[in-house]
Design an enzyme around this catalytic site. Sequence first.
Site, PDB file in Angstrom:
ATOM      1  N   CYS A   1      19.539  -4.428 -15.578  1.00 14.03           N
ATOM      2  CA  CYS A   1      19.068  -3.117 -16.030  1.00 14.03           C
ATOM      3  C   CYS A   1      18.383  -3.246 -17.392  1.00 14.03           C
ATOM      4  O   CYS A   1      18.981  -3.772 -18.332  1.00 14.03           O
ATOM      5  CB  CYS A   1      20.246  -2.158 -16.129  1.00 14.03           C
ATOM      6  SG  CYS A   1      19.782  -0.549 -16.814  1.00 14.03           S
TER       7      CYS A   1
ATOM      8  N   CYS B   1      23.969   3.123 -15.036  1.00 15.32           N
ATOM      9  CA  CYS B   1      23.059   4.240 -15.358  1.00 15.32           C
ATOM     10  C   CYS B   1      22.854   5.184 -14.182  1.00 15.32           C
ATOM     11  O   CYS B   1      22.470   6.337 -14.371  1.00 15.32           O
ATOM     12  CB  CYS B   1      21.676   3.737 -15.737  1.00 15.32           C
ATOM     13  SG  CYS B   1      21.547   2.715 -17.183  1.00 15.32           S
TER      14      CYS B   1
ATOM     15  N   CYS C   1      20.749  -1.009 -19.994  1.00 10.07           N
ATOM     16  CA  CYS C   1      22.113  -1.368 -20.406  1.00 10.07           C
ATOM     17  C   CYS C   1      22.473  -2.812 -20.034  1.00 10.07           C
ATOM     18  O   CYS C   1      23.607  -3.235 -20.271  1.00 10.07           O
ATOM     19  CB  CYS C   1      23.116  -0.394 -19.784  1.00 10.07           C
ATOM     20  SG  CYS C   1      23.280  -0.579 -18.011  1.00 10.07           S
TER      21      CYS C   1
ATOM     22  N   CYS D   1      20.996   0.484 -10.950  1.00  9.92           N
ATOM     23  CA  CYS D   1      21.983   0.090 -11.952  1.00  9.92           C
ATOM     24  C   CYS D   1      23.269   0.884 -11.689  1.00  9.92           C
ATOM     25  O   CYS D   1      23.260   2.111 -11.759  1.00  9.92           O
ATOM     26  CB  CYS D   1      21.451   0.391 -13.350  1.00  9.92           C
ATOM     27  SG  CYS D   1      22.707   0.172 -14.619  1.00  9.92           S
TER      28      CYS D   1
ATOM     29  N   LYS E   1      -0.686   7.879   3.263  1.00  6.26           N
ATOM     30  CA  LYS E   1      -1.016   6.465   3.453  1.00  6.26           C
ATOM     31  C   LYS E   1      -2.039   6.258   4.568  1.00  6.26           C
ATOM     32  O   LYS E   1      -2.233   5.148   5.032  1.00  6.26           O
ATOM     33  CB  LYS E   1       0.261   5.679   3.746  1.00  6.26           C
ATOM     34  CG  LYS E   1       1.312   5.813   2.641  1.00  6.26           C
ATOM     35  CD  LYS E   1       2.545   5.029   3.004  1.00  6.26           C
ATOM     36  CE  LYS E   1       3.681   5.351   2.047  1.00  6.26           C
ATOM     37  NZ  LYS E   1       4.916   4.657   2.429  1.00  6.26           N
TER      38      LYS E   1
ATOM     39  N   PRO F   1       0.805  -1.217   0.000  1.00  7.49           N
ATOM     40  CA  PRO F   1       0.000   0.000   0.000  1.00  7.49           C
ATOM     41  C   PRO F   1       0.842   1.274   0.000  1.00  7.49           C
ATOM     42  O   PRO F   1       1.617   1.501   0.911  1.00  7.49           O
ATOM     43  CB  PRO F   1      -0.806  -0.104   1.304  1.00  7.49           C
ATOM     44  CG  PRO F   1      -0.548  -1.467   1.854  1.00  7.49           C
ATOM     45  CD  PRO F   1       0.731  -1.935   1.261  1.00  7.49           C
ATOM     46  N   GLU F   2       0.713   2.060  -1.048  1.00  3.90           N
ATOM     47  CA  GLU F   2       1.327   3.384  -1.083  1.00  3.90           C
ATOM     48  C   GLU F   2       0.179   4.384  -1.198  1.00  3.90           C
ATOM     49  O   GLU F   2      -0.989   3.999  -1.173  1.00  3.90           O
ATOM     50  CB  GLU F   2       2.316   3.475  -2.257  1.00  3.90           C
ATOM     51  CG  GLU F   2       3.360   2.366  -2.176  1.00  3.90           C
ATOM     52  CD  GLU F   2       4.599   2.567  -3.047  1.00  3.90           C
ATOM     53  OE1 GLU F   2       4.824   3.676  -3.532  1.00  3.90           O
ATOM     54  OE2 GLU F   2       5.348   1.591  -3.219  1.00  3.90           O
TER      55      GLU F   2
HETATM   56 ZN   LIG Z   1      21.780   0.538 -16.655  1.00 10.07          ZN
END
Ligand SMILES: [Zn+2]
Length: 319
Positions: free
Chosen positions: A230, A257, A233, A254, A51, A2-3
Amino acid sequence: MPEGDTIRRLADRITERFAGQTCGRCVTRDPRLVGLDLVGAEMVGADAFGKHLFVRFRRPAGELLSLHAHLLMDGRFVVGPASKEPEWRRRIELWFADGRLTGLDVPLLGVVPTAREHELIDHLGPDLCGPTAPDPAMVASRLQHDPEVPLAAALLDQRNVAGFGNVYAVELPFVVGLSPNQPVGGIDGLEGLLAIGTPMIRRHAVSGPRNTTGRRLGTADHFVYGRQSCPVCATVLRHWNDRDSPWGRVSAWCPSCQRLEPRRSVDLVRARRLLALHPVRRDPLFPRATPVVEPASATGQAGSAGQGPDGLPEVSAGR
Ligand SMILES: [Zn+2]
Protein backbone atom coordinates in the site's frame (compact mmCIF):
# COMPACT_ATOMS: atom_id res chain seq x y z
CA MET A 1 -5.88 -2.85 -21.60
CA PRO A 2 -8.71 -1.24 -23.51
CA GLU A 3 -11.20 0.61 -21.32
CA GLY A 4 -13.67 3.32 -22.34
CA ASP A 5 -10.99 6.01 -22.36
CA THR A 6 -8.75 3.97 -24.70
CA ILE A 7 -11.60 3.35 -27.16
CA ARG A 8 -12.62 7.02 -27.17
CA ARG A 9 -9.03 8.05 -27.93
CA LEU A 10 -8.82 5.38 -30.65
CA ALA A 11 -12.05 6.59 -32.29
CA ASP A 12 -10.79 10.17 -32.29
CA ARG A 13 -7.45 9.13 -33.79
CA ILE A 14 -9.16 7.17 -36.58
CA THR A 15 -11.42 10.14 -37.37
CA GLU A 16 -8.52 12.60 -37.41
CA ARG A 17 -6.47 10.42 -39.70
CA PHE A 18 -8.96 9.02 -42.18
CA ALA A 19 -12.29 10.89 -42.13
CA GLY A 20 -13.29 11.91 -45.64
CA GLN A 21 -10.86 9.46 -47.30
CA THR A 22 -11.94 6.65 -49.60
CA CYS A 23 -11.02 3.04 -48.94
CA GLY A 24 -8.73 1.88 -51.76
CA ARG A 25 -8.26 -1.72 -50.71
CA CYS A 26 -9.97 -3.96 -48.14
CA VAL A 27 -8.73 -7.30 -46.83
CA THR A 28 -10.61 -9.26 -44.17
CA ARG A 29 -9.57 -12.47 -42.41
CA ASP A 30 -12.53 -12.92 -40.09
CA PRO A 31 -15.39 -15.30 -40.83
CA ARG A 32 -17.90 -12.68 -39.68
CA LEU A 33 -16.66 -10.28 -42.34
CA VAL A 34 -16.86 -12.66 -45.31
CA GLY A 35 -18.07 -10.81 -48.37
CA LEU A 36 -17.40 -7.38 -46.90
CA ASP A 37 -15.88 -5.06 -49.49
CA LEU A 38 -15.41 -1.44 -48.50
CA VAL A 39 -13.48 -0.43 -51.64
CA GLY A 40 -14.86 2.88 -52.87
CA ALA A 41 -16.56 3.63 -49.53
CA GLU A 42 -15.76 6.93 -47.80
CA MET A 43 -14.91 6.84 -44.13
CA VAL A 44 -17.30 9.18 -42.36
CA GLY A 45 -15.50 8.90 -39.03
CA ALA A 46 -15.29 6.74 -35.92
CA ASP A 47 -17.19 6.89 -32.66
CA ALA A 48 -17.16 5.04 -29.35
CA PHE A 49 -19.77 4.07 -26.81
CA GLY A 50 -18.29 2.55 -23.68
CA LYS A 51 -15.88 -0.09 -24.95
CA HIS A 52 -17.61 -0.41 -28.34
CA LEU A 53 -15.99 1.10 -31.44
CA PHE A 54 -17.91 2.05 -34.57
CA VAL A 55 -16.09 3.02 -37.78
CA ARG A 56 -18.63 4.50 -40.19
CA PHE A 57 -18.58 4.41 -43.98
CA ARG A 58 -20.68 5.82 -46.79
CA ARG A 59 -20.83 3.59 -49.84
CA PRO A 60 -20.93 5.15 -53.31
CA ALA A 61 -24.70 4.52 -53.49
CA GLY A 62 -25.11 6.50 -50.24
CA GLU A 63 -25.67 3.52 -47.90
CA LEU A 64 -24.26 4.09 -44.40
CA LEU A 65 -22.45 1.13 -42.89
CA SER A 66 -20.60 0.70 -39.57
CA LEU A 67 -17.74 -1.61 -38.76
CA HIS A 68 -18.33 -2.59 -35.12
CA ALA A 69 -15.47 -3.79 -32.90
CA HIS A 70 -15.01 -4.74 -29.26
CA LEU A 71 -11.40 -5.29 -28.23
CA LEU A 72 -12.10 -7.26 -25.01
CA MET A 73 -8.68 -7.89 -23.39
CA ASP A 74 -6.20 -8.19 -26.25
CA GLY A 75 -7.50 -6.65 -29.46
CA ARG A 76 -6.08 -3.46 -30.88
CA PHE A 77 -6.03 -1.26 -33.96
CA VAL A 78 -2.96 0.11 -35.71
CA VAL A 79 -3.77 3.55 -37.12
CA GLY A 80 -1.56 4.77 -39.97
CA PRO A 81 1.52 2.60 -40.53
CA ALA A 82 1.37 -0.88 -42.04
CA SER A 83 1.30 -3.59 -39.37
CA LYS A 84 4.25 -5.98 -39.28
CA GLU A 85 2.27 -8.66 -37.41
CA PRO A 86 1.60 -12.02 -39.10
CA GLU A 87 -1.28 -11.99 -41.57
CA TRP A 88 -3.50 -14.28 -39.52
CA ARG A 89 -3.54 -11.75 -36.70
CA ARG A 90 -4.63 -8.95 -39.02
CA ARG A 91 -8.39 -9.55 -38.99
CA ILE A 92 -9.10 -6.51 -41.12
CA GLU A 93 -6.89 -4.17 -43.14
CA LEU A 94 -8.13 -1.05 -44.86
CA TRP A 95 -6.02 1.11 -47.15
CA PHE A 96 -6.57 4.88 -47.35
CA ALA A 97 -4.68 7.76 -48.96
CA ASP A 98 -3.14 8.61 -45.60
CA GLY A 99 -2.17 5.11 -44.42
CA ARG A 100 -3.70 1.91 -43.22
CA LEU A 101 -6.16 0.89 -40.55
CA THR A 102 -5.45 -2.61 -39.24
CA GLY A 103 -7.44 -4.55 -36.64
CA LEU A 104 -5.12 -6.95 -34.76
CA ASP A 105 -6.54 -9.91 -32.83
CA VAL A 106 -9.86 -8.10 -32.57
CA PRO A 107 -12.10 -10.73 -30.94
CA LEU A 108 -15.46 -9.16 -31.81
CA LEU A 109 -15.92 -7.70 -35.27
CA GLY A 110 -19.01 -7.19 -37.37
CA VAL A 111 -20.82 -4.89 -39.76
CA VAL A 112 -24.18 -3.22 -39.19
CA PRO A 113 -26.16 -0.53 -40.97
CA THR A 114 -25.24 2.68 -39.13
CA ALA A 115 -28.91 3.27 -38.31
CA ARG A 116 -28.92 0.02 -36.32
CA GLU A 117 -25.77 0.62 -34.23
CA HIS A 118 -27.97 1.30 -31.23
CA GLU A 119 -29.12 -2.34 -31.14
CA LEU A 120 -25.61 -3.29 -30.06
CA ILE A 121 -25.44 -0.79 -27.21
CA ASP A 122 -29.03 -0.32 -26.04
CA HIS A 123 -28.39 -2.63 -23.07
CA LEU A 124 -25.51 -0.50 -21.77
CA GLY A 125 -25.60 2.15 -19.08
CA PRO A 126 -24.65 5.78 -19.80
CA ASP A 127 -21.30 6.30 -21.53
CA LEU A 128 -18.69 7.85 -19.23
CA CYS A 129 -16.69 9.19 -22.19
CA GLY A 130 -19.63 10.45 -24.28
CA PRO A 131 -20.24 14.07 -25.30
CA THR A 132 -21.56 14.98 -21.83
CA ALA A 133 -20.62 13.47 -18.49
CA PRO A 134 -23.37 11.38 -16.88
CA ASP A 135 -24.65 12.63 -13.52
CA PRO A 136 -22.69 10.94 -10.67
CA ALA A 137 -25.78 10.55 -8.47
CA MET A 138 -27.72 8.87 -11.30
CA VAL A 139 -24.83 6.50 -12.02
CA ALA A 140 -24.44 5.74 -8.29
CA SER A 141 -28.08 4.70 -8.05
CA ARG A 142 -27.65 2.40 -11.08
CA LEU A 143 -24.58 0.84 -9.44
CA GLN A 144 -26.53 0.23 -6.23
CA HIS A 145 -29.65 -1.37 -7.73
CA ASP A 146 -28.50 -4.81 -6.51
CA PRO A 147 -27.17 -4.17 -2.96
CA GLU A 148 -25.32 -7.50 -2.66
CA VAL A 149 -22.97 -6.96 -5.61
CA PRO A 150 -19.34 -6.15 -4.72
CA LEU A 151 -18.23 -2.64 -5.70
CA ALA A 152 -15.68 -3.77 -8.32
CA ALA A 153 -18.21 -6.06 -10.00
CA ALA A 154 -20.77 -3.24 -10.14
CA LEU A 155 -18.22 -0.86 -11.69
CA LEU A 156 -17.30 -3.47 -14.31
CA ASP A 157 -20.90 -4.27 -15.25
CA GLN A 158 -21.37 -2.21 -18.41
CA ARG A 159 -25.16 -2.39 -18.01
CA ASN A 160 -24.75 -0.03 -15.02
CA VAL A 161 -22.36 2.40 -16.64
CA ALA A 162 -20.27 2.01 -19.80
CA GLY A 163 -16.54 2.61 -19.89
CA PHE A 164 -14.92 1.54 -16.62
CA GLY A 165 -12.55 -1.42 -16.96
CA ASN A 166 -10.49 -3.26 -14.40
CA VAL A 167 -7.89 -0.56 -13.73
CA TYR A 168 -10.66 1.78 -12.54
CA ALA A 169 -12.40 -1.05 -10.66
CA VAL A 170 -9.17 -1.51 -8.66
CA GLU A 171 -7.97 2.09 -8.36
CA LEU A 172 -11.16 4.03 -7.60
CA PRO A 173 -12.09 1.94 -4.51
CA PHE A 174 -8.54 2.49 -3.19
CA VAL A 175 -8.69 6.24 -3.75
CA VAL A 176 -11.88 6.57 -1.66
CA GLY A 177 -10.91 3.95 0.96
CA LEU A 178 -13.44 1.24 0.04
CA SER A 179 -12.76 -2.45 -0.50
CA PRO A 180 -13.48 -3.67 -4.03
CA ASN A 181 -15.33 -6.47 -2.18
CA GLN A 182 -17.64 -4.03 -0.36
CA PRO A 183 -21.28 -4.78 -1.26
CA VAL A 184 -22.64 -1.66 -2.96
CA GLY A 185 -25.68 -1.60 -0.66
CA GLY A 186 -23.31 -0.93 2.27
CA ILE A 187 -21.69 2.18 0.78
CA ASP A 188 -22.61 5.74 1.77
CA GLY A 189 -21.80 8.58 -0.60
CA LEU A 190 -21.08 6.41 -3.63
CA GLU A 191 -21.77 9.42 -5.89
CA GLY A 192 -18.48 10.86 -4.55
CA LEU A 193 -16.57 7.97 -6.15
CA LEU A 194 -18.32 8.68 -9.46
CA ALA A 195 -17.62 12.41 -9.18
CA ILE A 196 -13.93 11.44 -9.14
CA GLY A 197 -13.97 8.49 -11.53
CA THR A 198 -16.02 10.26 -14.21
CA PRO A 199 -13.71 13.25 -14.77
CA MET A 200 -10.72 10.91 -14.40
CA ILE A 201 -11.72 8.57 -17.22
CA ARG A 202 -12.83 11.56 -19.34
CA ARG A 203 -9.45 13.17 -18.84
CA HIS A 204 -7.69 9.96 -19.90
CA ALA A 205 -10.00 9.75 -22.92
CA VAL A 206 -8.48 13.00 -24.18
CA SER A 207 -4.85 12.45 -23.24
CA GLY A 208 -3.26 9.15 -22.28
CA PRO A 209 -1.69 7.09 -20.98
CA ARG A 210 -3.98 6.20 -18.08
CA ASN A 211 -2.47 7.57 -14.88
CA THR A 212 -4.63 7.37 -11.76
CA THR A 213 -2.11 8.96 -9.39
CA GLY A 214 -1.22 12.22 -11.14
CA ARG A 215 2.46 11.52 -10.51
CA ARG A 216 4.86 11.26 -13.46
CA LEU A 217 2.12 12.26 -15.88
CA GLY A 218 2.94 10.98 -19.33
CA THR A 219 3.62 7.50 -17.94
CA ALA A 220 1.13 4.84 -16.90
CA ASP A 221 0.99 4.95 -13.10
CA HIS A 222 -1.32 3.37 -10.54
CA PHE A 223 -1.73 3.25 -6.75
CA VAL A 224 -2.40 -0.47 -6.21
CA TYR A 225 -3.15 -2.03 -9.62
CA GLY A 226 -0.24 -4.40 -10.28
CA ARG A 227 1.48 -3.48 -7.01
CA GLN A 228 2.39 -5.41 -3.84
CA SER A 229 2.23 -2.90 -0.98
CA CYS A 230 0.00 0.00 0.00
CA PRO A 231 1.46 3.41 -0.97
CA VAL A 232 -0.34 5.00 2.02
CA CYS A 233 0.39 2.64 4.94
CA ALA A 234 2.86 0.11 3.44
CA THR A 235 0.63 -2.85 4.36
CA VAL A 236 1.05 -5.84 2.05
CA LEU A 237 -1.85 -5.79 -0.41
CA ARG A 238 -4.39 -8.57 -0.79
CA HIS A 239 -5.06 -9.85 -4.29
CA TRP A 240 -7.59 -11.78 -6.31
CA ASN A 241 -6.32 -13.57 -9.37
CA ASP A 242 -8.72 -13.89 -12.27
CA ARG A 243 -9.69 -17.47 -11.36
CA ASP A 244 -10.53 -16.86 -7.68
CA SER A 245 -12.05 -13.43 -8.09
CA PRO A 246 -15.84 -13.40 -7.68
CA TRP A 247 -16.04 -11.07 -10.71
CA GLY A 248 -13.45 -12.92 -12.81
CA ARG A 249 -10.77 -10.23 -12.91
CA VAL A 250 -7.58 -9.63 -10.94
CA SER A 251 -7.89 -7.21 -8.06
CA ALA A 252 -5.78 -5.67 -5.30
CA TRP A 253 -6.65 -3.87 -2.08
CA CYS A 254 -5.13 -2.77 1.20
CA PRO A 255 -6.68 -4.70 4.12
CA SER A 256 -5.90 -1.76 6.41
CA CYS A 257 -7.07 1.27 4.35
CA GLN A 258 -9.89 -0.55 2.57
CA ARG A 259 -11.53 -2.51 5.36
CA LEU A 260 -14.63 -4.53 4.62
CA GLU A 261 -17.34 -3.47 7.08
CA PRO A 262 -21.14 -3.66 7.05
CA ARG A 263 -21.27 0.06 6.16
CA ARG A 264 -18.51 2.26 4.81
CA SER A 265 -18.46 5.82 3.55
CA VAL A 266 -16.63 7.15 0.53
CA ASP A 267 -13.67 9.02 2.06
CA LEU A 268 -13.33 12.24 0.10
CA VAL A 269 -10.68 13.65 2.42
CA ARG A 270 -8.46 10.71 1.53
CA ALA A 271 -9.30 11.11 -2.16
CA ARG A 272 -8.37 14.80 -2.19
CA ARG A 273 -5.08 14.04 -0.48
CA LEU A 274 -4.19 11.16 -2.80
CA LEU A 275 -5.13 13.08 -5.94
CA ALA A 276 -3.49 16.37 -4.90
CA LEU A 277 -1.29 16.21 -8.00
CA HIS A 278 -3.85 14.85 -10.45
CA PRO A 279 -5.23 17.35 -12.99
CA VAL A 280 -8.67 15.86 -12.34
CA ARG A 281 -8.72 17.98 -9.15
CA ARG A 282 -9.39 21.01 -11.34
CA ASP A 283 -12.45 19.46 -13.01
CA PRO A 284 -15.73 21.12 -12.02
CA LEU A 285 -17.22 17.67 -11.33
CA PHE A 286 -14.54 16.82 -8.74
CA PRO A 287 -16.02 17.05 -5.21
CA ARG A 288 -15.02 20.28 -3.52
CA ALA A 289 -13.96 20.27 0.09
CA THR A 290 -16.89 20.74 2.46
CA PRO A 291 -16.32 23.58 4.94
CA VAL A 292 -15.47 22.20 8.37
CA VAL A 293 -18.48 22.49 10.68
CA GLU A 294 -17.83 24.05 14.08
CA PRO A 295 -18.12 21.43 16.88
CA ALA A 296 -20.90 23.44 18.58
CA SER A 297 -23.26 22.94 15.63
CA ALA A 298 -21.81 19.64 14.51
CA THR A 299 -24.03 16.64 13.97
CA GLY A 300 -21.34 14.31 15.23
CA GLN A 301 -19.56 13.67 11.94
CA ALA A 302 -17.97 17.07 11.40
CA GLY A 303 -15.15 16.98 8.93
CA SER A 304 -14.95 13.19 8.82
CA ALA A 305 -15.93 11.70 5.50
CA GLY A 306 -16.86 15.08 4.05
CA GLN A 307 -19.26 13.66 1.50
CA GLY A 308 -22.81 14.77 1.01
CA PRO A 309 -24.86 16.53 -1.60
CA ASP A 310 -23.23 19.87 -0.84
CA GLY A 311 -19.85 18.40 -1.73
CA LEU A 312 -21.05 17.60 -5.23
CA PRO A 313 -21.11 20.50 -7.64
CA GLU A 314 -23.54 20.53 -10.54
CA VAL A 315 -22.75 18.42 -13.56
CA SER A 316 -20.51 20.22 -15.98
CA ALA A 317 -21.44 20.69 -19.59
CA GLY A 318 -18.59 18.32 -20.46
CA ARG A 319 -16.71 18.38 -23.71
ZN1 LIG B 1 -3.10 0.99 3.24
